[in-house]
Design a protein around this motif. Sequence first.
Motif, mmCIF file in Angstrom:
data_model
loop_
_atom_site.group_PDB
_atom_site.id
_atom_site.type_symbol
_atom_site.label_atom_id
_atom_site.label_comp_id
_atom_site.label_asym_id
_atom_site.label_seq_id
_atom_site.Cartn_x
_atom_site.Cartn_y
_atom_site.Cartn_z
ATOM 1 N N PHE A 18 57.517 26.227 58.930
ATOM 2 C CA PHE A 18 58.613 26.497 58.004
ATOM 3 C C PHE A 18 59.653 25.383 58.045
ATOM 4 C CE2 PHE A 18 57.446 31.161 57.990
ATOM 5 C CZ PHE A 18 57.141 31.190 56.640
ATOM 6 N N VAL A 19 59.837 24.782 59.214
ATOM 7 C CA VAL A 19 60.792 23.675 59.325
ATOM 8 C C VAL A 19 60.343 22.502 58.455
ATOM 9 C CG1 VAL A 19 61.727 21.901 60.863
ATOM 10 C CG2 VAL A 19 61.679 24.283 61.607
ATOM 11 N N VAL A 20 59.082 22.080 58.617
ATOM 12 C CA VAL A 20 58.631 20.896 57.881
ATOM 13 C C VAL A 20 58.512 21.177 56.389
ATOM 14 C CG1 VAL A 20 56.118 21.217 57.956
ATOM 15 C CG2 VAL A 20 57.067 18.917 58.067
ATOM 16 N N ARG A 21 58.240 22.406 56.023
ATOM 17 C CA ARG A 21 58.134 22.733 54.600
ATOM 18 C C ARG A 21 59.427 22.414 53.853
ATOM 19 N NH1 ARG A 21 58.060 28.825 52.457
ATOM 20 N NH2 ARG A 21 60.207 28.495 53.134
ATOM 21 N N ASP A 22 60.539 22.546 54.557
ATOM 22 C CA ASP A 22 61.839 22.277 53.937
ATOM 23 C C ASP A 22 62.324 20.846 54.166
ATOM 24 O OD1 ASP A 22 61.911 24.917 53.096
ATOM 25 O OD2 ASP A 22 62.934 25.599 54.913
ATOM 26 N N ARG A 23 61.516 20.031 54.876
ATOM 27 C CA ARG A 23 61.953 18.665 55.192
ATOM 28 C C ARG A 23 61.154 17.603 54.458
ATOM 29 N NH1 ARG A 23 66.725 19.257 56.893
ATOM 30 N NH2 ARG A 23 66.652 17.147 57.743
ATOM 31 N N THR A 24 60.195 18.041 53.628
ATOM 32 C CA THR A 24 59.385 17.069 52.899
ATOM 33 C C THR A 24 59.002 17.637 51.534
ATOM 34 O OG1 THR A 24 57.316 15.787 52.910
ATOM 35 C CG2 THR A 24 57.254 17.945 53.922
ATOM 36 N N VAL A 77 51.100 18.084 52.886
ATOM 37 C CA VAL A 77 51.702 18.558 54.128
ATOM 38 C C VAL A 77 52.328 19.937 53.929
ATOM 39 C CG1 VAL A 77 53.485 18.129 55.876
ATOM 40 C CG2 VAL A 77 52.059 16.244 55.052
ATOM 41 N N ARG A 78 52.996 20.131 52.803
ATOM 42 C CA ARG A 78 53.610 21.435 52.533
ATOM 43 C C ARG A 78 52.541 22.520 52.401
ATOM 44 N NH1 ARG A 78 58.682 22.214 50.441
ATOM 45 N NH2 ARG A 78 57.869 23.620 48.832
ATOM 46 N N ARG A 79 51.407 22.200 51.764
ATOM 47 C CA ARG A 79 50.331 23.184 51.616
ATOM 48 C C ARG A 79 49.720 23.511 52.981
ATOM 49 N NH1 ARG A 79 47.465 20.638 48.163
ATOM 50 N NH2 ARG A 79 48.285 21.664 46.302
ATOM 51 N N LEU A 80 49.504 22.481 53.799
ATOM 52 C CA LEU A 80 48.972 22.713 55.145
ATOM 53 C C LEU A 80 49.927 23.580 55.954
ATOM 54 C CD1 LEU A 80 46.989 22.130 57.508
ATOM 55 C CD2 LEU A 80 48.373 20.089 57.987
ATOM 56 N N ALA A 81 51.221 23.267 55.884
ATOM 57 C CA ALA A 81 52.216 24.029 56.638
ATOM 58 C C ALA A 81 52.237 25.484 56.181
ATOM 59 C CB ALA A 81 53.593 23.397 56.471
ATOM 60 N N TYR A 82 52.149 25.699 54.872
ATOM 61 C CA TYR A 82 52.140 27.067 54.349
ATOM 62 C C TYR A 82 50.915 27.828 54.849
ATOM 63 C CZ TYR A 82 51.734 31.015 51.190
ATOM 64 O OH TYR A 82 51.569 32.281 50.684
ATOM 65 N N ASP A 83 49.750 27.186 54.800
ATOM 66 C CA ASP A 83 48.516 27.843 55.234
ATOM 67 C C ASP A 83 48.572 28.201 56.716
ATOM 68 O OD1 ASP A 83 47.376 27.755 52.731
ATOM 69 O OD2 ASP A 83 46.381 25.834 53.072
ATOM 70 N N ALA A 93 51.315 28.642 58.575
ATOM 71 C CA ALA A 93 52.314 29.689 58.777
ATOM 72 C C ALA A 93 51.775 31.047 58.343
ATOM 73 C CB ALA A 93 53.589 29.350 58.003
ATOM 74 N N ASN A 94 51.132 31.099 57.188
ATOM 75 C CA ASN A 94 50.633 32.370 56.666
ATOM 76 C C ASN A 94 49.514 32.931 57.538
ATOM 77 O OD1 ASN A 94 50.565 34.415 54.510
ATOM 78 N ND2 ASN A 94 48.552 33.552 54.047
ATOM 79 N N THR A 95 48.556 32.083 57.882
ATOM 80 C CA THR A 95 47.415 32.522 58.680
ATOM 81 C C THR A 95 47.845 32.970 60.073
ATOM 82 O OG1 THR A 95 45.906 31.053 57.502
ATOM 83 C CG2 THR A 95 45.193 31.830 59.662
ATOM 84 N N GLN A 96 48.671 32.156 60.728
ATOM 85 C CA GLN A 96 49.019 32.474 62.111
ATOM 86 C C GLN A 96 50.013 33.632 62.198
ATOM 87 O OE1 GLN A 96 49.472 29.403 64.961
ATOM 88 N NE2 GLN A 96 47.905 28.093 64.053
ATOM 89 N N ALA A 97 50.832 33.828 61.177
ATOM 90 C CA ALA A 97 51.711 34.996 61.170
ATOM 91 C C ALA A 97 50.872 36.271 61.065
ATOM 92 C CB ALA A 97 52.696 34.914 60.013
#
Length: 230
Positions: A79-85, A90-96, A98-102
């Motif tokens: 979530f941090v990197v999603r708001d920094r780039t 990278v945003r799609r990877l970060a979302y995936d 975050a969603n999967t591991q949550a």
Amino acid sequence: MSKSLWGALGAVLFAVVVAVGAVVVTRAASAPPGAAAPGSSDVSPAASSKSSVPEGDSADAGFARDMAAHHQQAVEMSFVVRDRTRDTDVRRLAYDIANTQANQRGMLLGWLDLWGLPKVSPPDAPPMGWMGHSEHGSGPKPKEDGLMPGMATRAEMAALGRADGKQAEIQYLKLMTVHHQGGVAMAQGCAKQCTVPAERALAQGMVDAQQSELELMAGLLKERGAKPGA
């Protein structure tokens, strides 16, 4: 989208499917004698016996607690990197991630609830100590600061929060690479040592998905003139 990205996303989707199935299996294994499992009309006596519930110091319980904590940091980092780039990949990877591991974290904590076990390890319990209590090996050693292998320090998390653009992308990819390496080692331990079939299946799904993501992140780092490591 690159073929490597599609491959990694497919592996993540597979892990989610495995995890969803794991919930059904676990609920069946934890149901009281005579109770019907979701989606079925009967539960075998062996599956519903009290002996199917793991002990508090078992690999099953230790993995559930430790991986839940490990996943929590990955979610925060993503979530941090999603708001920094603004970079799409990278945003799609970060979302995936975050969603999967949550989702997986919720399942692990849910299992602990079903088993009637604490969600937090005792204060004197070493990180991932459950990996060293079997014939399968001593397991990875905790970091000097007591963190589980792969986890970022407070200073590293703070630095990620201050970074922007390409710098944030590189820091995130490096930190998540190390994080995944620690997570894969832990999941491999559960795949060998855990006794609950649903949990072993989920752990193996984590191994497969995160290894694919490691390959993807190596490629993303290379595109940015960087590589895993310090």
